[in-house]
Structure formats: C-alpha cells, structure tokens
Design a protein around this motif. Structure first.
Motif, short mmCIF file in Angstrom:
data_model
loop_
_atom_site.label_atom_id
_atom_site.label_comp_id
_atom_site.label_asym_id
_atom_site.label_seq_id
_atom_site.Cartn_x
_atom_site.Cartn_y
_atom_site.Cartn_z
N VAL A 1 5.76 -16.82 -15.08
CA VAL A 1 5.70 -17.14 -13.65
C VAL A 1 6.68 -16.28 -12.86
O VAL A 1 6.37 -15.78 -11.78
N LEU A 2 7.87 -16.08 -13.42
CA LEU A 2 8.87 -15.29 -12.72
C LEU A 2 8.45 -13.83 -12.55
O LEU A 2 8.83 -13.18 -11.57
N THR A 3 7.67 -13.33 -13.49
CA THR A 3 7.23 -11.93 -13.38
C THR A 3 6.32 -11.73 -12.16
O THR A 3 6.13 -10.60 -11.72
N LEU A 4 5.78 -12.84 -11.62
CA LEU A 4 4.95 -12.71 -10.43
C LEU A 4 5.76 -12.22 -9.23
O LEU A 4 5.19 -11.69 -8.27
N LEU A 5 7.07 -12.39 -9.28
CA LEU A 5 7.91 -11.85 -8.22
C LEU A 5 7.76 -10.33 -8.14
O LEU A 5 7.76 -9.74 -7.05
N TYR A 6 7.63 -9.69 -9.30
CA TYR A 6 7.45 -8.24 -9.33
C TYR A 6 6.08 -7.84 -8.80
O TYR A 6 5.92 -6.78 -8.18
N ALA A 7 5.09 -8.68 -9.04
CA ALA A 7 3.76 -8.42 -8.49
C ALA A 7 3.79 -8.43 -6.97
O ALA A 7 3.13 -7.61 -6.32
N ARG A 8 4.58 -9.31 -6.39
CA ARG A 8 4.70 -9.37 -4.93
C ARG A 8 5.35 -8.11 -4.39
O ARG A 8 4.90 -7.55 -3.38
N ILE A 9 6.41 -7.64 -5.06
CA ILE A 9 7.08 -6.41 -4.62
C ILE A 9 6.14 -5.22 -4.75
O ILE A 9 6.05 -4.36 -3.86
N TRP A 10 5.44 -5.17 -5.90
CA TRP A 10 4.50 -4.06 -6.12
C TRP A 10 3.45 -4.02 -5.02
O TRP A 10 3.12 -2.94 -4.50
N TRP A 11 2.93 -5.15 -4.64
CA TRP A 11 1.89 -5.20 -3.61
C TRP A 11 2.43 -4.72 -2.26
O TRP A 11 1.73 -4.01 -1.53
N SER A 12 3.66 -5.08 -1.95
CA SER A 12 4.26 -4.64 -0.69
C SER A 12 4.43 -3.11 -0.67
O SER A 12 4.13 -2.45 0.33
N LEU A 13 4.90 -2.56 -1.79
CA LEU A 13 5.05 -1.11 -1.89
C LEU A 13 3.70 -0.41 -1.83
O LEU A 13 3.55 0.64 -1.19
N TYR A 14 2.74 -0.98 -2.49
CA TYR A 14 1.39 -0.41 -2.51
C TYR A 14 0.79 -0.37 -1.11
O TYR A 14 0.20 0.64 -0.69
N ARG A 15 0.93 -1.44 -0.35
CA ARG A 15 0.35 -1.50 1.00
C ARG A 15 0.98 -0.44 1.90
O ARG A 15 0.28 0.21 2.68
N ARG A 16 2.29 -0.25 1.78
CA ARG A 16 2.94 0.78 2.61
C ARG A 16 2.43 2.16 2.23
O ARG A 16 2.06 2.97 3.09
N ALA A 17 2.40 2.46 0.94
CA ALA A 17 1.98 3.79 0.49
C ALA A 17 0.52 4.07 0.82
O ALA A 17 0.14 5.20 1.11
N ARG A 18 -0.31 3.03 0.78
CA ARG A 18 -1.74 3.21 1.04
C ARG A 18 -1.99 3.69 2.46
O ARG A 18 -2.95 4.43 2.71
N ARG A 19 -1.15 3.30 3.40
CA ARG A 19 -1.30 3.74 4.78
C ARG A 19 -0.96 5.22 4.94
O ARG A 19 -1.35 5.85 5.92
N ILE A 20 -0.22 5.78 3.98
CA ILE A 20 0.24 7.16 4.09
C ILE A 20 -0.57 8.11 3.21
O ILE A 20 -1.01 9.17 3.67
N ASP A 21 -0.78 7.72 1.96
CA ASP A 21 -1.52 8.56 1.01
C ASP A 21 -2.20 7.64 0.00
O ASP A 21 -1.63 7.29 -1.03
#
Length: 357
Positions: free
Chosen positions: A278-298
C-alpha cells in the motif's frame, strides 16, 4: 535604494553598446568556440573565464581575441567564474548597464540581447531576465532529451533568473554579486537575494540559448540529480526564512522518498507485506505527477522522464545528506561534477527547436 531608472531616449546608444557578456567554461571544446562567436557581435565586450581546462579552451579564446582569464586554483565554481568575469568587465567598462551571463556550452540567440534590453528598459524593477532555453541536440541521447524537459519553464515572473540570463548591473552591485563559495545552487541564491532586496526576475518566451549538455550515461544523470539535492539543502537552508522555503521542502521530500520511506517499506515487507504494498502507491502518485508534467512538454519521453526522476530520488537524498554533513562537520564543499571533457564530435546537425513548445 531607489530602483527607478530614467527612460532611455529613442536616440540613445544601441543595445549592444550597453551590454557586456561573461562566458564561463571548463573543457568545453568546440562548444566554447561556438559560444564565443555567437556572443561577440551582439555585445560591447566579452570576457571568458576558464576553470582550469585541460583542453585548448584558453588558446581558442585567445585566438578569437576574447579577454580571457584562466583560473588555476580552486574552487572552480560557476559563481566564482561569473563574478570574476563581471569584475573584469566592469573594470574595463564601468558604465555598462547590463551583463549577459552565458555558459560555455550554450549558443545565444542573435536577437536575444535586443529583446532582453528592451524588456529591462520597460521594467526598471526587474533585475534579471531570461528566455527560452533548449537542448540543441535532444535526439542524440535519451539523457539530452530528458534534460530538455527540465529546461521548459512558463514565461512570466520567476523566483530566480538562471545561469544564462541578462542582468542589470545596478542590481548586481546592490546585492554584492554572486556568492562565490557555493558549489551548486548559485542561480537560485542570486535570485533569492535579489528578491530580498526588492528586485524581481522574469522569464520571456523568446529564444535565449541553445544548450549542448552532451550527456551520454545514466551515471552522469544520477550525479546531476545528486547535485540538485545538494543545492536544495544548502541554498534552501540559507534562505529558509524567505524565498528558500520551497527548496527546504524539496530537500525534505528527497530524504523522505529517496531514503527513509524505502527503508521503512523494506522493513515493513518483512513483517506485513500488504501494508508495504500500500505504501508503494505513494510512489505511483509521484510518478503520475511527473508524467503529466512531462507529457505537456514532450509526450514521447514522458514515461521515461517520470521513471528516471523518481529513481533518482535516491541520488537527491545522497546530495541532501552530503550537504548536511558538510555543514555539520565544516568540511570543504567539493564540486559534484557530472560533465567530463567535451568529446570530439562529427559535424553537428541543424539545431532542433521544436521538441519543447
């Protein structure tokens, strides 16, 4: 201090006569030659400060006819190079109003000086302005392309100007220039001190420089993130009661997600693995935030960007710890270098300008 400046007459001197340039470098090879040639036609004077290069950088600069200062004793920090160049520039031309700082692996856009000076003339309380900064060859390596995502910033007010920026000499004198003892984070420190003295920084949408990081290994990418962690901790703590508060939070985040939480999850996995999962889901949240930012750029590298940056939380944590320990034990702060000497390159393709928008 009264920051108001009299408006310039339409018949006043051209922008290039009011601006000097300081270029810094260490083993930049052909990139430095290109940087010097790109700047020379657009400013009144160029000063190059070399940080003990082992290649022919100093000879190349002399051959081009640039005022060159070769530093032979450390520390070889970017801040020291910029301040040394600034002092030399103002000794020769004390009436200069602006100075453009350029890293030796960057090529300045030919229209940038006119655009930047016009903006500073129209906004007398702005101390420093920067423009769009791109990787010149993002297609060469995945690390170049990931770095190109990092360079993207929206135009508008900025917390700090960046190393490549056009600065008002009066503002630099007001704050005492660059803090030369910093091994990392000299750009935000400059911006934070400008803010504390009533100045501001700004980003424009106009092209400013093409950068050639020439990063070819994950080890270099890892070291670059370690350097980021170091400056989050050092510069954030120095300005913790003012504009550095967000950087203190970044340093804390690096320690939590790069060190403490992984240790806790691994320990918990031995005792009760569902809770660890369950705690590893915290990393999934961070990954998704980073992914969304990068997707807008490249969009094509968004997944890899999020994965690499998340993985390098551990590297950032190492940098934070190193900064804390250096401060506690009053150790000499040594450079965290992620760039080696520039390799000989075949003729370069035309610069790519459309990866980031």
């Amino acid at each position: 201090m009264d920051h108001e400046q009299p408006p310039n007459s339409p018949n006043g001197p051209p922008a290039k006569d009011r601006v000097g340039a300081v270029i810094i470098g260490r083993n930049e090879g052909e990139r430095l030659v290109r940087a010097l040639h790109a700047a020379l036609p657009h400013v009144a004077r160029v000063v190059y400060v070399d940080s003990n290069s082992s290649d022919n950088s100093v000879e190349n600069a002399h051959e081009i006819g640039v005022h060159t200062i070769a530093l032979k004793d450390g520390p070889f920090t970017a801040a020291r190079g910029r301040q040394t160049g600034l002092d030399a520039l103002l000794t020769d031309l004390p009436s200069l109003e602006f100075v453009q700082f350029i890293d030796g692996d960057c090529v300045m856009d030919p229209d940038w000086i006119d655009v930047g000076v016009e903006f500073l003339d129209e906004n007398p309380k702005v101390a420093a302005v920067s423009g769009r900064w791109r990787e010149e060859f993002p297609e060469r390596t995945i690390y170049n392309r990931l770095t190109n995502v990092d360079w993207h910033a929206e135009p508008g007010p900025a917390p700090y100007p960046g190393g490549n920026s056009l600065c008002r000499v009066a503002a630099l004198r007001d704050i005492g220039g660059w803090r030369t003892d910093l091994i990392a984070g000299e750009d935000p420190d400059l911006g934070f001190r400008l803010t504390e003295h009533g100045w501001s920084s700004h980003r424009l949408a106009h092209e400013m420089v093409l950068h050639d990081i020439n990063m070819r290994s994950f080890r270099a990418f890892w070291k670059r993130e370690q350097r980021s962690g170091y400056c989050y901790a050092q510069v954030g703590w120095m300005h913790r009661h003012g504009p550095g508060k967000p950087w203190v939070k970044r340093a804390a985040s690096a320690l939590i997600y790069g060190l403490f939480l992984p240790i806790f999850i691994l320990t918990l996995a031995i005792v009760f693995w569902p809770a660890a999962l369950v705690l590893t889901l915290l990393y999934a949240r961070i990954w998704w935030s980073l992914y969304r930012r990068a997707r807008r750029i490249d969009e094509d590298v968004a997944e890899r960007y999020a994965s690499f940056i998340l993985l390098c939380k551990g590297s950032q944590a190492i940098g934070v710890l190193r900064s804390i320990l250096d401060g506690i034990f009053r150790r000499d702060r040594r450079l965290i270098e992620y760039k080696g000497p520039a390799a000989a390159q075949s003729p370069s393709p035309q610069p790519t300008r459309n990866v980031a928008s």
